[in-house]
Design an enzyme around this catalytic site. Structure first.
Site, PDB file in Angstrom:
ATOM      1  N   GLY A  80       5.615  11.052   8.035  1.00 28.89           N
ATOM      2  CA  GLY A  80       4.184  11.293   7.933  1.00 28.89           C
ATOM      3  C   GLY A  80       3.383  10.527   8.970  1.00 28.89           C
ATOM      4  O   GLY A  80       2.240  10.143   8.716  1.00 28.89           O
ATOM      5  N   ASP A 109      15.178   7.687   3.431  1.00 30.77           N
ATOM      6  CA  ASP A 109      14.539   6.756   4.368  1.00 30.77           C
ATOM      7  C   ASP A 109      15.640   6.202   5.269  1.00 30.77           C
ATOM      8  O   ASP A 109      16.605   5.602   4.783  1.00 30.77           O
ATOM      9  CB  ASP A 109      13.860   5.602   3.621  1.00 30.77           C
ATOM     10  CG  ASP A 109      12.687   6.070   2.784  1.00 30.77           C
ATOM     11  OD1 ASP A 109      11.918   6.914   3.267  1.00 30.77           O
ATOM     12  OD2 ASP A 109      12.539   5.584   1.644  1.00 30.77           O
ATOM     13  N   ILE A 169       0.865  -1.180   0.000  1.00 32.81           N
ATOM     14  CA  ILE A 169       0.000   0.000   0.000  1.00 32.81           C
ATOM     15  C   ILE A 169       0.899   1.226   0.000  1.00 32.81           C
ATOM     16  O   ILE A 169       1.751   1.380   0.877  1.00 32.81           O
ATOM     17  CB  ILE A 169      -0.940   0.007   1.215  1.00 32.81           C
ATOM     18  CG1 ILE A 169      -1.812  -1.255   1.203  1.00 32.81           C
ATOM     19  CG2 ILE A 169      -1.821   1.256   1.212  1.00 32.81           C
ATOM     20  CD1 ILE A 169      -2.661  -1.438   2.451  1.00 32.81           C
ATOM     21  N   GLU A 170       0.748   2.070  -1.000  1.00 32.43           N
ATOM     22  CA  GLU A 170       1.595   3.260  -1.117  1.00 32.43           C
ATOM     23  C   GLU A 170       1.413   4.128   0.124  1.00 32.43           C
ATOM     24  O   GLU A 170       0.293   4.367   0.568  1.00 32.43           O
ATOM     25  CB  GLU A 170       1.242   4.010  -2.400  1.00 32.43           C
ATOM     26  CG  GLU A 170       2.195   5.126  -2.739  1.00 32.43           C
ATOM     27  CD  GLU A 170       1.863   6.376  -1.971  1.00 32.43           C
ATOM     28  OE1 GLU A 170       2.801   6.928  -1.339  1.00 32.43           O
ATOM     29  OE2 GLU A 170       0.695   6.790  -1.961  1.00 32.43           O
ATOM     30  N   SER A 171       2.524   4.597   0.688  1.00 33.38           N
ATOM     31  CA  SER A 171       2.504   5.173   2.030  1.00 33.38           C
ATOM     32  C   SER A 171       1.737   6.479   2.129  1.00 33.38           C
ATOM     33  O   SER A 171       1.046   6.726   3.120  1.00 33.38           O
ATOM     34  CB  SER A 171       3.937   5.367   2.541  1.00 33.38           C
ATOM     35  OG  SER A 171       4.655   6.227   1.686  1.00 33.38           O
ATOM     36  N   HIS A 192      11.075   0.394   1.236  1.00 32.22           N
ATOM     37  CA  HIS A 192      11.602  -0.311   2.403  1.00 32.22           C
ATOM     38  C   HIS A 192      11.551  -1.825   2.224  1.00 32.22           C
ATOM     39  O   HIS A 192      12.531  -2.536   2.489  1.00 32.22           O
ATOM     40  CB  HIS A 192      10.774   0.036   3.648  1.00 32.22           C
ATOM     41  CG  HIS A 192      10.662   1.490   3.971  1.00 32.22           C
ATOM     42  ND1 HIS A 192      10.077   2.399   3.117  1.00 32.22           N
ATOM     43  CD2 HIS A 192      11.015   2.193   5.073  1.00 32.22           C
ATOM     44  CE1 HIS A 192      10.096   3.596   3.674  1.00 32.22           C
ATOM     45  NE2 HIS A 192      10.664   3.499   4.858  1.00 32.22           N
ATOM     46  N   CYS A 237      13.542   7.238  -1.306  1.00 34.21           N
ATOM     47  CA  CYS A 237      12.255   6.934  -1.931  1.00 34.21           C
ATOM     48  C   CYS A 237      12.429   6.940  -3.446  1.00 34.21           C
ATOM     49  O   CYS A 237      13.010   7.879  -3.999  1.00 34.21           O
ATOM     50  CB  CYS A 237      11.220   7.966  -1.503  1.00 34.21           C
ATOM     51  SG  CYS A 237       9.645   7.819  -2.401  1.00 34.21           S
TER      52      CYS A 237
END
Length: 276
Positions: A253, A191, A83-85, A223, A184
């Site tokens: 976020g 990251d 799921i895209e963050s 990640h 990213c």
């Protein structure tokens, strides 16, 4: 080549939507990255889970009073999609002005929506601030290798050729480093993470492992895929009887992402570190 996340909200200006909007969630298929790493999604060489922790979770009671909590989400590593963050964050924000009759109702809603996007059941746990505060901050197992002397000049791509081992010795040990950094693949933002390697196999040269991890410093990947690459590179080198690789990433976020990959049945302690 365009990254699949280019079609997501990542790196773009986004409207803040404060009422329940599950359509905000954006899936990214794992298949292309599995293919790049030479993996068959139907026959993965590891078991695994991606633990996401949310520290900015809030909703409304029927009285209109807000509640805050910490959410824990366990996404299977063999789910068809990650799921895209940013979409995850936008979705969680959409709960802020939404009424739920109970913690159980919200937990069931989260599990239903996230499972639908991931393509496999996602386990959800909601916890009070007092519960999480009582657990304190964890330390990583085994030996920290960060004080070893190494010389590094290349940071653009992971360099598995740096890794060395002594095949004449079989050891069982746990190693960790706080020097993992990647970027990213869409926004280029850093990251930061801490990595653990636990194995039984040919004795790994500790300095070579540290140099290899530092070579990720300018590498662009998510990640989950960094951890899978490290797992596979170590598996090829060590031919281990057992191998576990996991990373604890610093939150962005209000979310942190913690991928675990192992040849063994998972015994995951989702305890936060000092940087989390």
């Amino acid at each position: 080549m365009q990254h699949p996340a280019e079609h997501s909200p990542l790196g773009k200006s986004s409207q803040y939507i404060a009422e329940y909007s599950p359509e905000l969630l954006f899936p990214i298929s794992r298949a292309s990255k599995w293919a790049e790493l030479g993996l068959d999604g139907d026959n993965l060489p590891y078991q695994g889970v991606d633990y996401w922790n949310c520290y900015e979770l809030s909703w409304l009671l029927p009285s209109g009073k807000p509640v805050v909590a910490i959410g824990e989400f366990a996404i299977p590593a063999d789910s068809p999609n990650i799921i895209e963050s940013k979409s995850f964050k936008l979705y969680l924000n959409s709960l802020n002005q939404t009424v739920f009759a109970s913690w159980g109702e919200l937990q069931a809603t989260l599990a239903r929506d996230l499972s639908a996007v991931a393509g496999k059941p996602v386990a959800v746990r909601l916890r009070s601030l007092a519960e999480v505060a009582g657990e304190g901050v964890a330390t990583l197992p085994g030996q920290c290798i960060d004080e070893l002397e190494i010389s590094v000049t290349q940071y653009a791509h992971p360099q598995p050729e740096l890794l060395r081992c002594d095949a004449s010795r079989v050891v069982e040990e746990s190693l960790h480093s706080h020097l993992l950094k990647s970027n990213c693949p869409v926004t280029g933002q850093p990251d930061w993470g801490s990595l653990v390697v636990q194995y039984r196999g040919a004795a790994l040269d500790h300095a070579s492992l540290l140099a290899y991890l530092v070579s990720f410093r300018q590498h662009a990947d998510f990640h989950e895929q960094c951890v899978e690459r490290i797992f596979l590179d170590l598996q090829r080198l060590l031919q281990p009887q057992s191998l576990t690789v996991y990373a604890r990433y610093v939150r962005r976020g209000g979310l942190d992402i913690n991928p675990y990959r192992s040849t063994e049945a998972l015994r995951v302690d989702n305890a936060r570190l000092v940087r989390q």
